[in-house]
Write a protein that holds these residues in place. Structure first.
Motif, PDB file in Angstrom:
ATOM      1  N   SER A   1       0.853  -1.075   0.030  1.00  0.00           N
ATOM      2  CA  SER A   1       0.139   0.097   0.206  1.00  0.00           C
ATOM      3  C   SER A   1       0.847   1.276   0.034  1.00  0.00           C
ATOM      4  CB  SER A   1      -1.101  -0.116   1.379  1.00  0.00           C
ATOM      5  OG  SER A   1      -0.010   0.175   2.340  1.00  0.00           O
TER       6      SER A   1
ATOM      7  N   VAL B   1      -6.843   9.372   2.062  1.00  0.00           N
ATOM      8  CA  VAL B   1      -7.270   7.934   1.866  1.00  0.00           C
ATOM      9  C   VAL B   1      -8.156   7.752   0.923  1.00  0.00           C
ATOM     10  CG1 VAL B   1      -8.348   6.127   3.357  1.00  0.00           C
ATOM     11  CG2 VAL B   1      -6.769   7.785   4.343  1.00  0.00           C
TER      12      VAL B   1
ATOM     13  N   LYS C   1      -2.651  12.748   5.667  1.00  0.00           N
ATOM     14  CA  LYS C   1      -2.799  11.753   4.650  1.00  0.00           C
ATOM     15  C   LYS C   1      -4.010  11.935   3.935  1.00  0.00           C
ATOM     16  CE  LYS C   1      -4.770   8.659   7.832  1.00  0.00           C
ATOM     17  NZ  LYS C   1      -4.816   7.555   8.802  1.00  0.00           N
TER      18      LYS C   1
ATOM     19  N   GLU D   1       0.695  -2.955   4.533  1.00  0.00           N
ATOM     20  CA  GLU D   1       1.914  -2.029   4.045  1.00  0.00           C
ATOM     21  C   GLU D   1       2.994  -2.846   3.582  1.00  0.00           C
ATOM     22  OE1 GLU D   1       2.713   0.810   6.529  1.00  0.00           O
ATOM     23  OE2 GLU D   1       0.697   1.261   7.093  1.00  0.00           O
TER      24      GLU D   1
ATOM     25  N   VAL E   1      -3.450   4.771   0.991  1.00  0.00           N
ATOM     26  CA  VAL E   1      -3.023   5.705   1.755  1.00  0.00           C
ATOM     27  C   VAL E   1      -1.898   6.701   1.299  1.00  0.00           C
ATOM     28  CG1 VAL E   1      -2.381   6.677   4.087  1.00  0.00           C
ATOM     29  CG2 VAL E   1      -3.850   4.682   3.731  1.00  0.00           C
TER      30      VAL E   1
ATOM     31  N   GLU F   1       0.628   9.339   2.179  1.00  0.00           N
ATOM     32  CA  GLU F   1       1.021  10.302   3.376  1.00  0.00           C
ATOM     33  C   GLU F   1       1.920  11.568   2.777  1.00  0.00           C
ATOM     34  OE1 GLU F   1       2.826   7.902   6.441  1.00  0.00           O
ATOM     35  OE2 GLU F   1       0.762   7.637   7.163  1.00  0.00           O
TER      36      GLU F   1
ATOM     37  N   LYS G   1      -7.144  -0.467   1.049  1.00  0.00           N
ATOM     38  CA  LYS G   1      -7.123   0.932   1.155  1.00  0.00           C
ATOM     39  C   LYS G   1      -5.952   1.680   0.795  1.00  0.00           C
ATOM     40  CE  LYS G   1      -6.852   2.710   5.568  1.00  0.00           C
ATOM     41  NZ  LYS G   1      -7.318   3.100   6.925  1.00  0.00           N
TER      42      LYS G   1
ATOM     43  N   GLU H   1     -12.952   7.567   5.903  1.00  0.00           N
ATOM     44  CA  GLU H   1     -11.668   6.635   5.982  1.00  0.00           C
ATOM     45  C   GLU H   1     -12.309   5.433   6.783  1.00  0.00           C
ATOM     46  OE1 GLU H   1      -8.290   7.715   7.862  1.00  0.00           O
ATOM     47  OE2 GLU H   1      -7.423   5.850   7.833  1.00  0.00           O
TER      48      GLU H   1
ATOM     49  N   ARG I   1      -2.341  -4.194   9.462  1.00  0.00           N
ATOM     50  CA  ARG I   1      -1.758  -2.887   8.902  1.00  0.00           C
ATOM     51  C   ARG I   1      -0.228  -3.465   8.198  1.00  0.00           C
ATOM     52  NH1 ARG I   1       0.134   2.763  11.652  1.00  0.00           N
ATOM     53  NH2 ARG I   1       1.626   3.346   9.888  1.00  0.00           N
TER      54      ARG I   1
END
Lengths: 960, 80
Positions: A354, B5, B3, A866, B77, B79, B75, B58, A862
């Motif tokens: 991600s 999303v 961020k 990631e 993201v 940043e 999702k 989100e 998470r």
């Protein structure tokens, strides 16, 4: 002896040219002229020099016969370098092609026939591939060493790293041995595994002199082996992303748009035309690519690059822009203040990571002195990246076509599901059948919510390129039969007035010369793009659908959309400090902080979703064309609002969107707010709250918990009755504070998933009824599958089979342990998750056990996301499958093993042998699909959800 | 650090923030209609202030991803 000019023309005329060159050299900026792609040029150079050498002509004389500029011949040194590079290039390409064909299962003879080479030459090429793999150990060791030095820390080299580098695990092991010999320590760190007491092993290489403790303390900073590197040769060598090379703007001719915005650059807006034969802007053997080019060191241009034969003298590039001469200062974009990403173009890799990752590909070329140079082209997408064969049609698209086509495609989709159901029922292993039936039932339930229909065969996405000389009703589309009819659709798809019906003409000279047999591009007249939701030519794609039957309907473009240019109407003034969207770079964020720019928080994705749903609802409810045009105009503003800083709020008001929403989607009775979706199509996936529940119910008869209703096949649920404190946000502090009110805990689901009868979501229009019937039959099929599953009973365990197949049992157990052991990325994810959890623990030292468990799970999820964690799966041999069939495993163990198994492999084993991997129904469908002109085995295999090998075996197709 | 999303799918190679056009084309070609699904999910929060919208969005994306109706929802993201 021919003069220099004559000889060089031979290098430009194609493969046969070396045999009969003799025409005058073309004029142009470069002595080697223009006219074809550089790869072909280097191939012809090789052939020419080789033919001369074969004739016994000395290198000196050959070099003398080659022009290298006005009145200058080539040096022997330079000719040798070019000859050697060209030969290596040809050989490398041949090795790659032969390897690709071998990997597809082709034999030596077949490869030889396809490539015009002898069997022995093919063997030699494939042996070279073996040698290349040997060399990769050394280059891998070098890469790891470089990465350790660069990062100053630790690099993960455990199992699976080899996959990231496209080398074998043996080569990786060799590379690690070489590193150890060079003095780099290798550590195996034991890291706690999630919520369990187990530990997993992370293998890392560290800087010279580092210790185990150093490595353990740096767990959260361990990097993957290939970060910041890319390969141009399938993993053979790795290059670091270099600072992009700039081009002098004096080499660029800008084709401005006329003052009335109708002619000139606007007709090819976004197209970057390149002079052929210029090394630093060469596309190599591709016909086109989406690129970014740095200009004068501080600006850049972006668009679709392709070769052109009409570059004005003195220039190498023509940049087509929709700007007029008066707007010349806006033609190029300013680069971002980010050395790693000067073009602001990040696209994600497809490895589920991600983290946005810059994967602009950089290309290199060999200059005339034989030196390796970086091309000025930074490739974002290249030929072959755009093509996606369509497998489904969305309800948003079909609902605009009318009930008849929707019904037909939904029927096809449903028949395929029934085929799948029959196939599963024929499986010869109960555990596999149960597993597959439950998964199948879940997929039917999901399909009832997603409402996708079968695609029309041959549908695929293509990037569009403009050819003003073409007719407005034609398309150059080499993937489709000449003379056939196709429909082109681009999203957002407002209605059938945005569909272009075109006839394929693959004999348009200009398009043929530039696109050739383009893999995934089509050529159209610029006016067609205007009809296709205002597409431009900087990489926009359309879905091309074969339409000889005329099933896809279209209408003339709406007058209200003609000449609608949101970029002209709604662009904010250049000096406006208000920007549409949110800051997307550090530089933008800093400016916002300093108050130099105010971002309005616009969210393209959510706003596009809203207006797209509005258009769908309006179409279904037969809204007048003029009103639909208003919504479509707004959608055209929205999709470009963030990109071109458009004032979308004014567009919202000008087009009366609130009024349209009120009329076609209604208002909330509770608070008078505008509603979102109002028809079955748009609200099937809307949110609905259900009380907190868990799967299953206590069955007093069997005295056990059951999960499926044996009478109906429906899933059983039991409400937990859980409650929670209601919180309210303090308007002054923004902090959530308890209200003292206790409420039932709720979970979210979708309206369609919770509704037993889909007709209850319909507002009564015919197309909605078609979809409601389809959703209901899918729900019924899901229930039938679950009923079948629970009627199967458990597979039997046979202790004697466990003894007979003791070796296979052990092998399968090892495979199971390997599959469940963590892979390198998983191990990095684990370390990262632990790091995240420690931070949470530090902030919340008084967490309850339950909260700790939840927090750990959140960290795991998470971290896995990631770090792009992927699962490995078990494949069984025939003998191992025999062991399973004989009952060598207890049912619970077998279920656990099957969860980790490769689905295709399991299915192949569990299907009746006589099917040869494909059910009779699917075999018939495959034959029908393959009988279509231009159908490929790959496309058919994809549509059937099987591998090409399975398809070929099942149909007894020849391998080459 | 702030961020952005977005809802995307694991097979979509495009950035839904910086390269929305290409992302959108891919998403619709595959028939995921992620934006439409997100909008339908967000129906009830249409008129909330923008800072709350972001939070709710989100949360909505997390919920859609946890239901994972397409099998590939995820999702995105960014940043900054």
């Amino acid at each position: 002896m021919a003069d220099h000019d004559e000889d060089w023309s031979a290098l430009q005329e194609g493969e046969e040219a070396a045999e009969h060159y003799g025409t005058p050299r073309h004029s142009g900026r470069y002595p080697w002229g223009s006219g074809e792609n550089p790869y072909q040029r280097s191939e012809n150079f090789y052939k020419f020099v080789k033919s001369q050498l074969d004739k016994g002509i000395s290198k000196k004389d050959i070099a003398k016969s080659i022009s290298d500029g006005p009145n200058k011949h080539m040096s022997i040194r330079k000719m040798n370098a070019l000859y050697s590079n060209a030969g290596a290039d040809i050989r490398r390409r041949n090795v790659q092609r032969a390897t690709r064909l071998r990997d597809k299962g082709w034999g030596y003879s077949a490869i030889g026939r396809a490539m015009g080479l002898s069997d022995n030459t093919v063997r030699s090429l494939l042996n070279e591939e073996v040698q290349n793999r040997k060399d990769r150990s050394l280059s891998t060791a070098n890469l790891i060493e470089t990465r350790v030095k660069e990062s100053g820390g630790f690099i993960e080299v455990g199992k699976g790293s080899e996959a990231r580098l496209q080398i074998s695990s043996t080569k990786m092991a060799n590379a690690i041995n070489q590193l150890e010999a060079r003095g780099y320590p290798v550590f195996q760190l034991r890291v706690p595994q999630g919520n369990t007491h187990n530990k997993t092993v992370v293998t890392v290489v560290g800087p010279k002199g580092s210790t185990y403790k150093d490595a353990y303390n740096a767990l959260d900073k361990i990097e993957t082996i290939d970060k910041g590197y890319y390969t141009e040769d399938g993993g053979e060598t790795f290059q670091k992303v270099e600072p992009p090379k700039s081009i002098d703007s004096k080499r660029i001719y800008i084709n401005y748009t006329s003052d009335d915005h109708k002619r000139g650059g606007v007709e090819k807006d976004g197209v970057i035309e390149l002079r052929r034969g210029v090394d630093d802007i060469s596309l190599k053997d591709a016909h086109y690519a989406q690129v970014r080019i740095l200009v004068d060191g501080d600006k850049y241009m972006k668009g679709m690059a392709l070769y052109s034969d009409n570059i004005p003298d003195g220039y190498d590039i023509v940049y087509n822009t929709n700007k007029t001469k008066a707007e010349s200062d806006k033609v190029f974009k300013k680069i971002k203040d980010d050395p790693d990403n000067p073009f602001g173009a990040t696209i994600r890799t497809d490895d589920e990571s991600s983290e946005p990752e810059l994967i602009l590909c950089q290309r290199h070329y060999t200059d005339k002195d034989g030196n390796r140079q970086l091309s000025v082209l930074n490739i974002v997408n290249e030929e072959g990246n755009w093509q996606q064969w369509g497998r489904t049609l969305s309800s948003q698209m079909l609902s605009k076509q009318g009930p008849a086509l929707a019904q037909r495609q939904l029927d096809i989709s449903f028949e395929r599901r029934k085929e799948d159901f029959e196939e599963i029922k024929a499986l010869t292993n109960k555990a596999v059948e149960y597993d597959q039936l439950i998964q199948f039932a879940d997929s039917c339930d999901s399909a009832a919510v997603n409402l996708k229909a079968a695609a029309i065969p041959g549908s695929a996405s293509h990037v569009i390129l403009p050819f003003p000389g073409m007719k407005e009703n034609e398309i150059y589309a080499p993937n489709y039969e000449n003379g056939s009819r196709v429909a082109c659709i681009r999203y957002p798809h407002g209605g059938i007035f945005e569909i272009a019906e075109l006839t394929v003409n693959n004999n348009v000279p200009e398009a043929k010369s530039i696109l050739g047999q383009a893999k995934d591009a089509v050529g159209i007249h610029p006016s067609v793009a205007a009809k296709l939701s205002g597409a431009d030519f900087d990489g926009d794609t359309v879905t091309v659908i074969p339409n000889d039957t005329g099933d896809i309907r279209s209408r003339p473009a709406l007058d209200q959309l003609k000449g609608y240019e949101p970029k002209v109407l709604y662009r904010r003034p250049d000096d406006s400090i208000v920007k549409t969207g949110k800051p997307t770079s550090r530089e933008d964020r800093e400016k916002a902080k300093r108050g130099e720019v105010i971002y309005d928080g616009f969210d393209t994705q959510a706003e596009m979703g809203k207006v797209s749903n509005l258009i769908t609802d309006m179409t279904i409810k037969d809204a007048p064309t003029a009103e639909i045009a208003r919504a479509v105009r707004h959608s055209m503003t929205v999709i470009d609002a963030e990109k071109h800083n458009l004032d979308w709020k004014t567009s919202y008001e000008d087009n009366g969107i609130a009024e349209l929403k009120r009329t076609y989607q209604g208002v909330s009775e509770k608070n008078g707010a505008l509603k979102g979706a109002s028809t079955l199509i748009s609200q099937a996936k809307s949110r609905v709250y259900v009380y907190d529940r868990k799967e299953g119910q206590w069955d007093p008869v069997t005295k056990r918990r059951i999960y499926i209703d044996p009478k109906t096949g429906e899933k059983l649920w039991e409400e937990t009755g859980a409650t929670r404190m209601l919180y309210k946000r303090d308007p002054d502090t923004g902090i959530k504070v308890p209200t003292g009110k206790i409420v039932r805990v709720t979970n979210r689901s979708t309206k369609m998933a919770e509704e037993k009868d889909a007709h209850k979501l319909s507002s009564g229009y015919l197309i909605e009824e078609v979809y409601a019937n389809h959703a209901n039959r899918l729900k019924a099929l899901a229930n039938e599958a679950r009923k079948t599953a629970i009627s199967l009973g458990d597979p039997e365990y046979s202790p004697s089979a466990a003894k007979t197949y003791a070796k296979e049992v052990e092998d399968i157990n090892i495979k199971y342990l390997t599959a469940t052991a963590n892979k390198p990325v998983q191990r990095i994810a684990q370390a990262y998750s632990d790091h995240l959890f420690k931070l949470i623990e530090r902030e919340n030292p008084d967490m309850s056990d339950d909260d700790r468990k939840k927090a750990k799970t959140r960290c795991d999820n998470r971290a896995r996301k990631e770090k792009g964690v992927q699962k490995a799966s078990i494949k069984f041999t025939d003998r191992e499958w025999e062991a399973i069939q004989a009952g060598a495993f207890r049912p619970s163990r077998l279920k656990a093993i099957l969860r980790e198994a490769d689905k295709d492999n399991v299915k192949q084993h569990a299907l009746p042998k006589s099917w040869n991997g494909l059910s009779p129904a699917k075999r018939a469908r495959a034959r029908a699909m393959l009988s279509r002109p231009n159908a490929t085995q790959y496309e058919v295999a994809q549509a059937l959800g099987v591998s090409v090998t399975t398809l070929m075996n099942a149909l007894n197709l020849p391998k080459a | 650090m702030s961020k952005i999303v977005r809802l995307t799918t694991t097979d979509n190679p495009h950035d839904p923030v910086n390269d929305f056009g290409a992302w959108w084309d891919f998403d619709h070609m595959k028939g995921y209609n992620s934006s439409e699904r997100l909008a339908a999910w967000l129906t009830s929060s249409a008129d909330l202030p923008s800072e709350m919208q972001e939070e709710i969005q989100e949360e909505a994306i997390d919920e859609i991803v946890s239901l994972n109706l397409t099998g590939v929802d995820t999702k995105f993201v960014l940043e900054v």
